[in-house]
Design an enzyme around this catalytic site. Structure first.
Site, mmCIF file in Angstrom:
data_model
loop_
_atom_site.group_PDB
_atom_site.id
_atom_site.type_symbol
_atom_site.label_atom_id
_atom_site.label_comp_id
_atom_site.label_asym_id
_atom_site.label_seq_id
_atom_site.Cartn_x
_atom_site.Cartn_y
_atom_site.Cartn_z
ATOM 1 C CD GLU A 31 -5.382 0.613 2.715
ATOM 2 O OE1 GLU A 31 -5.277 -0.480 3.300
ATOM 3 O OE2 GLU A 31 -5.992 0.754 1.655
ATOM 4 N NE ARG A 82 -4.069 -1.832 0.310
ATOM 5 C CZ ARG A 82 -4.038 -3.154 0.066
ATOM 6 N NH1 ARG A 82 -2.981 -3.732 -0.440
ATOM 7 N NH2 ARG A 82 -5.102 -3.885 0.328
ATOM 8 C CB CYS A 135 -8.944 -1.609 4.626
ATOM 9 S SG CYS A 135 -9.643 -3.247 4.369
HETATM 10 P P1 FAD Z 1 -7.481 8.827 -4.228
HETATM 11 O O1 FAD Z 1 -8.278 8.250 -3.127
HETATM 12 O O2 FAD Z 1 -8.054 9.962 -4.989
HETATM 13 O O3 FAD Z 1 -6.047 9.250 -3.645
HETATM 14 C C1 FAD Z 1 -5.336 8.378 -2.793
HETATM 15 C C2 FAD Z 1 -3.903 8.906 -2.632
HETATM 16 O O4 FAD Z 1 -3.246 8.867 -3.897
HETATM 17 C C3 FAD Z 1 -3.829 10.366 -2.196
HETATM 18 O O5 FAD Z 1 -2.622 10.532 -1.487
HETATM 19 C C4 FAD Z 1 -3.742 11.129 -3.497
HETATM 20 O O6 FAD Z 1 -3.122 12.400 -3.345
HETATM 21 C C5 FAD Z 1 -2.874 10.176 -4.302
HETATM 22 N N1 FAD Z 1 -3.106 10.263 -5.744
HETATM 23 C C6 FAD Z 1 -4.266 10.115 -6.435
HETATM 24 N N2 FAD Z 1 -4.040 10.233 -7.756
HETATM 25 C C7 FAD Z 1 -2.718 10.474 -7.894
HETATM 26 C C8 FAD Z 1 -1.867 10.713 -9.006
HETATM 27 N N3 FAD Z 1 -2.319 10.741 -10.273
HETATM 28 N N4 FAD Z 1 -0.546 10.928 -8.759
HETATM 29 C C9 FAD Z 1 -0.042 10.901 -7.503
HETATM 30 N N5 FAD Z 1 -0.799 10.688 -6.418
HETATM 31 C C10 FAD Z 1 -2.122 10.481 -6.614
HETATM 32 N N6 FAD Z 1 -7.408 -0.562 -2.015
HETATM 33 C C11 FAD Z 1 -6.620 -1.637 -2.204
HETATM 34 O O7 FAD Z 1 -5.393 -1.490 -2.366
HETATM 35 N N7 FAD Z 1 -7.136 -2.912 -2.228
HETATM 36 C C12 FAD Z 1 -8.470 -3.140 -2.081
HETATM 37 O O8 FAD Z 1 -8.891 -4.297 -2.109
HETATM 38 C C13 FAD Z 1 -9.326 -2.013 -1.901
HETATM 39 N N8 FAD Z 1 -10.647 -2.194 -1.734
HETATM 40 C C14 FAD Z 1 -11.461 -1.095 -1.646
HETATM 41 C C15 FAD Z 1 -12.853 -1.282 -1.585
HETATM 42 C C16 FAD Z 1 -13.707 -0.182 -1.556
HETATM 43 C C17 FAD Z 1 -15.199 -0.410 -1.483
HETATM 44 C C18 FAD Z 1 -13.173 1.146 -1.566
HETATM 45 C C19 FAD Z 1 -14.073 2.360 -1.556
HETATM 46 C C20 FAD Z 1 -11.807 1.343 -1.584
HETATM 47 C C21 FAD Z 1 -10.928 0.224 -1.624
HETATM 48 N N9 FAD Z 1 -9.540 0.383 -1.675
HETATM 49 C C22 FAD Z 1 -8.740 -0.710 -1.866
HETATM 50 C C23 FAD Z 1 -8.912 1.729 -1.495
HETATM 51 C C24 FAD Z 1 -8.735 2.560 -2.775
HETATM 52 O O9 FAD Z 1 -9.673 2.175 -3.765
HETATM 53 C C25 FAD Z 1 -7.313 2.464 -3.345
HETATM 54 O O10 FAD Z 1 -6.365 2.984 -2.436
HETATM 55 C C26 FAD Z 1 -7.171 3.230 -4.678
HETATM 56 O O11 FAD Z 1 -5.932 2.909 -5.244
HETATM 57 C C27 FAD Z 1 -7.252 4.754 -4.545
HETATM 58 O O12 FAD Z 1 -7.268 5.306 -5.860
HETATM 59 P P2 FAD Z 1 -7.917 6.727 -6.144
HETATM 60 O O13 FAD Z 1 -7.707 7.053 -7.560
HETATM 61 O O14 FAD Z 1 -9.317 6.764 -5.645
HETATM 62 O O15 FAD Z 1 -7.004 7.676 -5.228
HETATM 63 N N1 EPU Z 2 -12.192 -11.249 9.248
HETATM 64 C C1 EPU Z 2 -13.001 -11.396 10.337
HETATM 65 N N2 EPU Z 2 -13.865 -10.392 10.625
HETATM 66 C C2 EPU Z 2 -13.954 -9.247 9.890
HETATM 67 C C3 EPU Z 2 -13.105 -9.110 8.778
HETATM 68 C C4 EPU Z 2 -12.214 -10.130 8.470
HETATM 69 O O1 EPU Z 2 -12.937 -12.382 11.044
HETATM 70 O O2 EPU Z 2 -14.767 -8.384 10.230
HETATM 71 C C5 EPU Z 2 -11.288 -12.369 8.902
HETATM 72 C C6 EPU Z 2 -11.775 -13.068 7.626
HETATM 73 O O3 EPU Z 2 -12.743 -14.046 7.931
HETATM 74 C C7 EPU Z 2 -10.497 -13.676 7.086
HETATM 75 C C8 EPU Z 2 -9.431 -12.660 7.499
HETATM 76 O O4 EPU Z 2 -9.995 -11.902 8.585
HETATM 77 O O5 EPU Z 2 -10.224 -14.898 7.714
HETATM 78 C C9 EPU Z 2 -9.020 -11.759 6.329
HETATM 79 O O6 EPU Z 2 -10.134 -11.002 5.861
HETATM 80 P P1 EPU Z 2 -10.262 -10.473 4.331
HETATM 81 O O7 EPU Z 2 -10.145 -11.612 3.387
HETATM 82 O O8 EPU Z 2 -11.457 -9.605 4.226
HETATM 83 O O9 EPU Z 2 -8.946 -9.638 4.127
HETATM 84 P P2 EPU Z 2 -8.368 -8.427 4.930
HETATM 85 O O10 EPU Z 2 -7.011 -8.836 5.404
HETATM 86 O O11 EPU Z 2 -9.313 -7.931 5.965
HETATM 87 C C10 EPU Z 2 -7.145 -7.340 2.874
HETATM 88 C C11 EPU Z 2 -6.986 -5.941 2.351
HETATM 89 C C12 EPU Z 2 -8.166 -5.560 1.476
HETATM 90 C C13 EPU Z 2 -8.300 -6.564 0.336
HETATM 91 C C14 EPU Z 2 -8.466 -7.978 0.924
HETATM 92 C C15 EPU Z 2 -8.502 -9.035 -0.161
HETATM 93 C C16 EPU Z 2 -5.722 -4.568 3.906
HETATM 94 C C17 EPU Z 2 -5.770 -3.571 4.996
HETATM 95 N N3 EPU Z 2 -6.901 -5.010 3.461
HETATM 96 O O12 EPU Z 2 -8.263 -7.313 3.772
HETATM 97 O O13 EPU Z 2 -7.887 -4.277 0.922
HETATM 98 O O14 EPU Z 2 -9.420 -6.268 -0.460
HETATM 99 O O15 EPU Z 2 -7.334 -8.256 1.788
HETATM 100 O O16 EPU Z 2 -7.287 -9.068 -0.828
HETATM 101 O O17 EPU Z 2 -4.636 -4.932 3.456
HETATM 102 C C18 EPU Z 2 -8.081 -1.903 1.223
HETATM 103 O O18 EPU Z 2 -6.846 -1.871 1.192
HETATM 104 O O19 EPU Z 2 -8.777 -0.872 1.309
HETATM 105 C C19 EPU Z 2 -8.749 -3.195 1.157
HETATM 106 C C20 EPU Z 2 -10.053 -3.338 1.246
#
Ligand code: FAD
Ligand code: EPU
Length: 277
Positions: free
Chosen positions: A272, A154, A202
């Site tokens: 995060e 991240r 997250c």
């Molecule tokens: P923004 O939120 O607009 O910006 C995030 C950061 O990046 C800020 O510091 C901003 O200044 C910078 N930034 C944005 N654009 C640029 C650019 N062009 N150049 C330089 N810096 C820039 N993230 C995960 O990694 N894995 C997941 O599984 C995941 N699941 C998600 C699920 C949901 C429902 C939601 C809402 C979010 C989730 N995220 C997840 C978080 C998020 O989607 C990611 O961090 C994504 O990469 C952010 O991209 P953005 O374009 O929205 O950036």
């Molecule tokens: N779990 C629980 N309770 C909860 C949530 C999770 O018991 O409320 C347990 C699940 O059952 C599982 C374990 O925790 O056994 C892991 O959960 P999950 O698969 O949801 O993954 P996570 O570690 O919670 C990470 C990333 C997510 C990404 C998923 C899948 C981080 C902080 N989060 O979540 O990324 O989508 O793995 O790859 O690294 C994000 O970065 O915004 C984000 C959503």
């Protein structure tokens, strides 16, 4: 108002707002900010942000109009920073290219995803990136190789500049198998994450070897609320806006969860989501 441009839906106005349509316009915007001593922040899809309701004293440069896309038969892809990752994935797939499983299930721009090295269990976007084109605070355009991007969990070295475009290398795939895989990943995520709610993904990074969400769950904090900010009932590491949550409620709830985890488990969770104030 930035609440309209973030997925969590909180946040006031920036001091200035710019939407450059090309790298040249981006350079001119940054040069102008530099000359006037105005600091700026990059905004993509706003899916990893909590913005203060009182607004911010900086300029915001929204990348939404930087959307060019070149797809070459050898798998080289050049995408404007503001291109939504869903569009990139679908357009690449239409040309027989895959390798973007790590972007399934959340809204982002490719520039924001590169900056965050977005991903999860199915890989991270940094592994698909060959280089990025950036504009730094002095308005200098540079091409930075993946090695220099220093992708990590991240994070990357891209925080100080703005990404204008991303060069990827994507593999040619068996489309039916790839489509089945991305659908299965989406279904697996939707079963445990509140993908349709207003959130910023997250809240906390996972500490070594543990899911932060699991720790929050064990403390029975799921469903806990401050105003309209709520810890998701589905996943302990998601904070959702169930109505008209204010940034103070969101930040207080984040602090409460962090304090409870520190008290009960002796683990200091690191945020995060990025807070703009
Ligand atoms: P923004 O939120 O607009 O910006 C995030 C950061 O990046 C800020 O510091 C901003 O200044 C910078 N930034 C944005 N654009 C640029 C650019 N062009 N150049 C330089 N810096 C820039 N993230 C995960 O990694 N894995 C997941 O599984 C995941 N699941 C998600 C699920 C949901 C429902 C939601 C809402 C979010 C989730 N995220 C997840 C978080 C998020 O989607 C990611 O961090 C994504 O990469 C952010 O991209 P953005 O374009 O929205 O950036
Ligand atoms: N779990 C629980 N309770 C909860 C949530 C999770 O018991 O409320 C347990 C699940 O059952 C599982 C374990 O925790 O056994 C892991 O959960 P999950 O698969 O949801 O993954 P996570 O570690 O919670 C990470 C990333 C997510 C990404 C998923 C899948 C981080 C902080 N989060 O979540 O990324 O989508 O793995 O790859 O690294 C994000 O970065 O915004 C984000 C959503």
């Amino acid at each position: 108002m930035l609440r309209e441009l973030t997925t969590l839906g909180v946040g006031g106005a920036p001091a200035e707002f710019h939407v450059p349509r090309s790298t040249e316009e981006l350079v001119a915007t940054i040069e102008d900010c530099r000359r006037r001593g105005r600091s700026w922040r990059a905004l993509g899809r706003g899916s990893n942000l909590v913005v203060d309701d009182r607004g911010i004293d900086d300029a915001v440069i929204h990348t939404a109009a930087l959307r060019e896309l070149e797809i070459h038969p050898d798998g080289r892809v050049i995408a404007g920073a503001g291109l939504p990752t869903g569009v990139l994935e679908a357009r690449a797939r239409a040309e027989g290219l895959g390798g973007l499983e790590c972007l399934v299930g959340y809204p982002a721009t490719i520039g924001g995803a590169a900056r965050m090295n977005a991903g999860g269990r199915w890989g991270e976007i940094g592994a698909r990136i060959e280089a990025v084109v950036t504009v730094d605070r002095q308005a200098r355009v540079r091409r930075i190789t993946a090695d220099e991007c220093a992708f990590r969990y991240r994070g990357s070295s891209l925080g100080e500049s703005i990404v204008a475009a991303v060069e990827l290398r994507l593999p040619r795939v068996d489309l039916a198998a790839y489509r089945a895989r991305t659908r299965a990943i989406h279904a697996e995520k939707a079963a445990v994450q509140p993908l349709d709610a207003r959130s910023a993904g997250c809240i906390f990074r996972n500490p070594d070897g543990v899911s932060a969400g699991r720790l929050v769950d064990e403390l029975a904090l799921k469903g806990h609320r401050r105003g309209d900010a709520q810890i998701s009932e589905r996943h302990g590491n998601f904070l959702v806006n169930v109505g008209r949550a204010g940034s103070d409620d969101v930040l207080r709830l984040i602090d409460e969860v962090r304090d409870a985890v520190a008290r009960e488990f002796g683990i200091d969770l690191v945020r995060e989501v990025e807070v703009w104030r």
